[in-house]
Every structure is written in structure tokens, then in C-alpha cells.
Write an enzyme that holds these catalytic residues in place. Structure first.
Site, PDB file in Angstrom:
ATOM      1  N   LEU A 103       0.876  -1.162   0.000  1.00 34.50           N
ATOM      2  CA  LEU A 103       0.000   0.000   0.000  1.00 34.50           C
ATOM      3  C   LEU A 103       0.917   1.216   0.000  1.00 34.50           C
ATOM      4  CD1 LEU A 103      -2.748  -0.892   2.660  1.00 34.50           C
ATOM      5  CD2 LEU A 103      -2.986  -0.884   0.179  1.00 34.50           C
ATOM      6  N   ASP A 104       0.556   2.248  -0.761  1.00 31.80           N
ATOM      7  CA  ASP A 104       1.371   3.451  -0.812  1.00 31.80           C
ATOM      8  C   ASP A 104       1.569   4.007   0.594  1.00 31.80           C
ATOM      9  OD1 ASP A 104       1.245   3.128  -3.541  1.00 31.80           O
ATOM     10  OD2 ASP A 104      -0.400   4.548  -3.790  1.00 31.80           O
ATOM     11  N   LYS A 105       2.587   4.820   0.748  1.00 28.76           N
ATOM     12  CA  LYS A 105       2.929   5.368   2.061  1.00 28.76           C
ATOM     13  C   LYS A 105       1.736   6.052   2.726  1.00 28.76           C
ATOM     14  CE  LYS A 105       6.136   8.627   4.263  1.00 28.76           C
ATOM     15  NZ  LYS A 105       7.277   9.551   4.057  1.00 28.76           N
ATOM     16  N   THR A 107      -1.466   5.576   1.986  1.00 28.53           N
ATOM     17  CA  THR A 107      -2.698   4.783   1.906  1.00 28.53           C
ATOM     18  C   THR A 107      -2.876   3.954   3.174  1.00 28.53           C
ATOM     19  OG1 THR A 107      -2.576   4.664  -0.508  1.00 28.53           O
ATOM     20  CG2 THR A 107      -3.923   3.012   0.582  1.00 28.53           C
ATOM     21  N   HIS A 187       0.954   2.527  -7.601  1.00 28.87           N
ATOM     22  CA  HIS A 187       0.036   3.676  -7.498  1.00 28.87           C
ATOM     23  C   HIS A 187      -1.185   3.524  -8.417  1.00 28.87           C
ATOM     24  CE1 HIS A 187       2.778   5.794  -4.947  1.00 28.87           C
ATOM     25  NE2 HIS A 187       3.659   6.054  -5.880  1.00 28.87           N
TER      26      HIS A 187
END
Length: 239
Positions: A103-105, A107, A187
Site C-alpha cells: 500500500l502506498d505510504k 494509503t 500507485h
């Protein structure tokens, strides 16, 4: 049957040498008897192992649900930022753990951490069609045109085409979308909306397959998955 030093090291962040020192110090008991031989063979299904007075509940693999907070990176190590492994409770830490997918930073939401590579591959491979659901808060409204682009498969500026995805209004809000995808490009959700001229303000993953984020699990906290939890990931997956 396996060596006691290997067993102890596999259930914690201790190295084999650290496990050996622990054994030689007299801190390890097998079936009530002190064990100081580092190469002593044990049967993890029958033998009772105690380390520092605590029973060692052996498991070859571990599966952890994390409600990932923002500001933490999905990596095993990072020189700049705190990782999801850094915030694991000590009793869940062990050698070989990694986040199954990322998961993105910024998110939040459902992240599974494990040491089972085969399980992770099965869950993450686009060929397996395991769906992931996200709630995306947006800076603009979702239109029928945007929904159609998601269904067709959004094409990024570099020519990369995403697999068809499902986009629905979440709780009838035109600025909040429920996104369902079965792949995990870098992303991806944010970039799909960006192609449509919409920015994602906040993103949260709520499910993988039919396993949903525990609504009672606070952000930043973890729980162990049960066998049923693991099965829910693949229920309905015909591949």
C-alpha cells in the site's frame, strides 16, 4: 524433527547464534527438562518447548492482518521512513516476514504480512483474479464516463493498460468511489483516477478477496489471521 536452535530462531527475530546462546544459558526447556544442546532435535507437534518460561507455540508460517496507518511504507526496511514491520508488536515479529503486496505510504487499510511466499504469490498474481477493494475520497465527481473508462481498462500515459476494474459510488457520494481491482500496479488506483482528471484525496483498502478489514481493528494495530480468514481470500476465485 528439527534442531532446537533453528526452531527458536524461526519463531522470533533472533539469529541462530543468539538462539544458541539462549539455549546454552539454560533458558530453554523441552518437556520440562532443561536443554543446553543446540543441535537437539525436537518434534514441534509433540514436544513442549519453553523459552524463558514461556511456551513456544510453533508455526511454520504466520499470517498477520494490519490496519496500516498513513506515513508508513510497505517494505521490509527503509532508510528514511518507518516500515510496516517496524510497527509490528514484538510478539508477532520474526525472521522472514514481508508485506504481501504494498500500500502506498499515505494509503491506509488492509495489509497482510506473512513469511509464506507461496501464499503471497497466489494472492497477488493477476492471473488468480483475487479482487481488492478500496474506498477512494476524491476532489471531483464520478461520472458515467469515468465508470466506463474503469470498466474498459484505464490506459496510462506510458501505454500500460490496466485490467478492467469496477467503480461504484460509495454511500451515494459522487466524490467517494468504491474501486475493485484484481491487480496491483504501482500507485494504480491513484493513476487510474488521474487519467480521468481526478485526484485521490484519501485511499483505504477494505478487502482482499472476501476477507474484509476488521472494523474493530484500530489503525496501526494487528491481529493474526485464522484458517477461515485465509480461506476467505480465495473464496469465489475460480482460477
Amino acid at each position: 524433527m528439527d534442531r532446537i536452535d533453528k526452531i527458536i530462531a524461526s519463531q522470533s527475530t533472533n539469529s541462530r547464534k543468539e538462539a544458541q546462546r539462549l539455549i546454552k544459558s539454560g533458558a530453554v526447556f523441552i518437556n520440562g527438562e532443561v536443554c543446553k544442546k543446540t543441535d537437539h532435535k525436537v518434534d514441534t507437534e509433540k514436544d513442549v518447548i519453553k523459552v524463558n518460561g514461556q511456551v513456544l507455540n510453533y508455526s511454520k508460517h504466520i499470517y498477520i492482518m494490519m490496519n496500516k496507518p498513513g506515513g508508513v511504507v510497505s517494505a521490509t526496511e527503509d532508510k528514511l521512513d518507518k516500515t510496516v514491520l517496524d510497527i509490528l508488536p514484538d510478539n508477532m515479529k520474526r525472521n522472514g516476514l514481508f508485506p504481501a503486496g504494498r500500500l502506498d505510504k499515505d494509503t491506509e487499510g488492509l495489509l497482510i504480512i506473512t513469511n509464506d511466499g507461496e501464499f503471497a504469490h497466489r494472492m497477488l498474481s493477476p492471473k488468480k483474479h483475487v479482487e481488492k477493494k478500496y474506498i477512494a475520497e476524491l476532489d471531483d465527481e464520478i461520472t458515467e464516463s469515468v465508470i466506463g473508462k474503469f470498466e474498459e481498462g484505464v490506459v496510462f500515459s506510458d501505454g500500460t493498460k490496466c485490467m478492467p476494474a469496477k467503480l461504484e459510488l460509495y454511500k451515494n457520494s459522487k466524490k467517494t468511489g468504491l474501486v475493485t481491482i484484481c491487480e496491483g500496479k504501482f500507485h494504480q488506483v491513484k493513476k487510474m483516477f488521474a487519467v480521468c482528471g481526478i485526484n485521490v484525496v484519501h485511499l483505504k483498502r477494505i478487502s482482499i478477496g472476501n476477507l474484509y478489514l476488521d472494523s474493530k481493528l484500530p489503525i496501526g494495530c494487528c491481529k493474526l489471521l485464522t484458517n477461515l480468514d485465509k480461506e476467505l481470500i480465495f473464496i469465489g476465485n475460480i482460477h
